[in-house]
Motif scaffolding. Sequence first.
Motif, mmCIF file in Angstrom:
data_model
loop_
_atom_site.group_PDB
_atom_site.id
_atom_site.type_symbol
_atom_site.label_atom_id
_atom_site.label_comp_id
_atom_site.label_asym_id
_atom_site.label_seq_id
_atom_site.Cartn_x
_atom_site.Cartn_y
_atom_site.Cartn_z
ATOM 1 N N THR A 284 117.812 58.183 85.281
ATOM 2 C CA THR A 284 117.331 58.873 84.087
ATOM 3 C C THR A 284 117.431 60.379 84.246
ATOM 4 N N LEU A 285 117.055 60.872 85.402
ATOM 5 C CA LEU A 285 117.103 62.305 85.657
ATOM 6 C C LEU A 285 118.528 62.849 85.596
ATOM 7 N N LEU A 286 119.474 62.099 86.142
ATOM 8 C CA LEU A 286 120.824 62.614 86.299
ATOM 9 C C LEU A 286 121.759 62.272 85.148
ATOM 10 N N GLN A 287 121.533 61.152 84.476
ATOM 11 C CA GLN A 287 122.497 60.720 83.466
ATOM 12 C C GLN A 287 122.118 61.129 82.057
ATOM 13 N N GLN A 288 120.824 61.097 81.735
ATOM 14 C CA GLN A 288 120.426 61.537 80.400
ATOM 15 C C GLN A 288 120.608 63.046 80.300
ATOM 16 N N GLN A 289 121.096 63.480 79.172
ATOM 17 C CA GLN A 289 121.474 64.879 79.061
ATOM 18 C C GLN A 289 120.422 65.755 78.403
ATOM 19 N N GLN A 290 119.697 65.221 77.443
ATOM 20 C CA GLN A 290 118.802 66.072 76.679
ATOM 21 C C GLN A 290 117.364 65.570 76.680
ATOM 22 N N SER A 291 117.019 64.824 77.708
ATOM 23 C CA SER A 291 115.637 64.369 77.798
ATOM 24 C C SER A 291 114.785 65.473 78.410
ATOM 25 N N TYR A 319 131.933 63.948 92.075
ATOM 26 C CA TYR A 319 130.517 64.315 92.033
ATOM 27 C C TYR A 319 130.002 64.632 90.638
ATOM 28 N N PHE A 320 130.905 64.985 89.710
ATOM 29 C CA PHE A 320 130.458 65.444 88.393
ATOM 30 C C PHE A 320 131.225 64.736 87.278
ATOM 31 N N THR A 321 130.538 64.511 86.168
ATOM 32 C CA THR A 321 131.139 63.876 84.998
ATOM 33 C C THR A 321 130.906 64.757 83.777
ATOM 34 N N ALA A 322 131.962 64.968 82.982
ATOM 35 C CA ALA A 322 131.852 65.760 81.759
ATOM 36 C C ALA A 322 131.469 64.857 80.589
ATOM 37 N N VAL A 323 130.492 65.288 79.822
ATOM 38 C CA VAL A 323 130.033 64.537 78.648
ATOM 39 C C VAL A 323 130.091 65.469 77.449
ATOM 40 N N GLU A 324 130.724 65.005 76.372
ATOM 41 C CA GLU A 324 130.832 65.839 75.172
ATOM 42 C C GLU A 324 129.664 65.560 74.237
ATOM 43 N N THR A 325 128.955 66.623 73.884
ATOM 44 C CA THR A 325 127.820 66.516 72.960
ATOM 45 C C THR A 325 127.896 67.677 71.973
ATOM 46 N N GLY A 326 127.939 67.344 70.694
ATOM 47 C CA GLY A 326 128.001 68.389 69.676
ATOM 48 C C GLY A 326 129.232 69.262 69.797
ATOM 49 N N GLY A 327 130.331 68.671 70.255
ATOM 50 C CA GLY A 327 131.564 69.427 70.382
ATOM 51 C C GLY A 327 131.641 70.276 71.635
ATOM 52 N N GLU A 328 130.633 70.201 72.493
ATOM 53 C CA GLU A 328 130.629 70.980 73.727
ATOM 54 C C GLU A 328 130.603 70.050 74.925
ATOM 55 N N HIS A 330 129.312 69.096 78.522
ATOM 56 C CA HIS A 330 128.192 69.266 79.430
ATOM 57 C C HIS A 330 128.458 68.393 80.655
ATOM 58 N N TYR A 331 127.952 68.827 81.771
ATOM 59 C CA TYR A 331 128.256 68.107 83.011
ATOM 60 C C TYR A 331 127.002 67.469 83.598
ATOM 61 N N ARG A 332 127.206 66.280 84.152
ATOM 62 C CA ARG A 332 126.143 65.563 84.829
ATOM 63 C C ARG A 332 126.530 65.378 86.294
ATOM 64 N N LEU A 333 125.550 65.396 87.161
ATOM 65 C CA LEU A 333 125.786 65.090 88.568
ATOM 66 C C LEU A 333 125.859 63.575 88.709
ATOM 67 N N SER A 334 127.070 63.060 88.872
ATOM 68 C CA SER A 334 127.271 61.605 88.958
ATOM 69 C C SER A 334 127.535 61.155 90.389
ATOM 70 N N LYS A 335 127.326 62.034 91.325
ATOM 71 C CA LYS A 335 127.587 61.770 92.740
ATOM 72 C C LYS A 335 126.879 60.521 93.232
ATOM 73 N N PHE A 336 125.672 60.267 92.717
ATOM 74 C CA PHE A 336 124.850 59.159 93.203
ATOM 75 C C PHE A 336 124.812 57.971 92.239
ATOM 76 N N THR A 337 125.661 57.985 91.238
ATOM 77 C CA THR A 337 125.651 56.909 90.244
ATOM 78 C C THR A 337 126.266 55.645 90.825
ATOM 79 N N ASP A 338 125.449 54.662 91.052
ATOM 80 C CA ASP A 338 125.882 53.383 91.609
ATOM 81 C C ASP A 338 126.675 52.634 90.543
ATOM 82 N N ILE A 339 127.988 52.514 90.728
ATOM 83 C CA ILE A 339 128.829 51.895 89.704
ATOM 84 C C ILE A 339 128.517 50.416 89.510
#
Length: 462
Positions: A284-291, A319-328, A330-339
């Motif tokens: 939740t801390l790393l993947q949600q963008q606007q919480s 380590y990082f994933t780009a997520v598009e929100t509102g045309g911009e 934003h990057y999330r730290l996905s280094k620890f995301t268990d696939i």
Amino acid sequence: MVAAAMLTVSCEGYLDIIPDGQVKREEMLKAPEGIEDALFGVYSQMRQQPLYGMALSIYGIEVLAQNMDSQWSDFSNNLGTYNWEYSDVRDWSEGLWTEMYHNISNVNSVLDAELVRDAKEFPYTIYKGEALALRAFMHFDLIRLFAPQYTLDKTVGGIPYQSEFSLNTPDFESLEANYSHILADLTEAEELLLDEDLHAGETQFMIDRQTHLNLHAVRAELARVYLTMGNREKAAEYAGKVIESSPYTLKEKTEVINDVAGVLSRKECLFGVYYADFYSNVSTLLQQQQSFYSLDPRDDFLELYNTDADGLDYRQTAYFTAVETGGELHYRLSKFTDIYELNNMAANRPAELIPGINLIRMPEMYYIMAECLMDSDNPRALEYYNAVRGHRGLEPIGPERALTMELLNQERLKEYFGEGLTFFNSKRLNLTITSADGTKVYQPSNDIYVVPIPDAEYANRY
């Protein structure tokens, strides 16, 4: 809080450290199975959120390092500005202090057991070696947070070193005395664990040694401690032992992706704690963008990975994933995301992958060697530095360019982003810290580098 910690009940019922539980404790520790359960309980406690499950990994200490922040969180904003008086920050530091000493008490209970106290043969030598190493490991991180840097003044006050299983509160002692205890515990642990490999796989306790403070991890911790003390010769000695004699090595660049994604690195992890729920703890801390609680990487992280980046740095995309929100973007730290957890396929995870948190990885030993040799043998130091770069996809720095601390620290930050080491490294070297948003530079001082010892610690002494 040291005194208070002695009166609490340990996590998951492994060990009751309370006066009424004395008989239960003694009975439990009269057999190898009970001792093993107690040690497993100590490792289990380390993964809790007040310790390495969050405070000393992706959240608290990474906010102090300015690698991560949460703009909507008052706690993060106050911790990131080193406002130690803010109530939630005080609760954070007090929880960390209390839980760490609580767990140290659990370790001391094991060391106090008759079978362990006078250990002369396997498996009791292994139990004692691990317990001594655990005691040193946890005290060292408390010191790195709550005491000044050793190389600036070793005579200043340190912390209490809890070396006995007792309701008596240990006295505060000098930083020099603290380090003396740590070295004594680790050195004895190394001696006790020397024949560890001879017993590999003999019992359940001797399987998956990455999840234990094993011989190679103890030597790595000694390298850390000596480096923090400014003793480059001894730091290089122990880092060299790990590189030369441990079964662990640097992974290939194509193995970077998902290598620490909620699991212990197969090739590089010297020590980590088993934690099947790490992903759910941090997702939740790393993947949600606007919480309210979402954690964002520092603003200039892309610039960091593109500096001296001759080649393709596999860490950036791993380590990082780009997520598009509102045309911009934003990057999330996905280094620890268990696939496997992300795709609801945890049952399909290969058996050799151990869910958990990496606490010591092999690249750190190469960085220690590079730093220790930088002034005396810069070409050789460059070889250690380039070894990690090459295994991450980058071209080596040529011999015409001397290795500097700036280059080395830049590489350290790229490698260990989000893993809780940056703050300790910056403190050790007395570096300035630039805020996560780039708007402020904090000058090195005890005001930012020394977390105040909780008031309750002093109150419980009177």
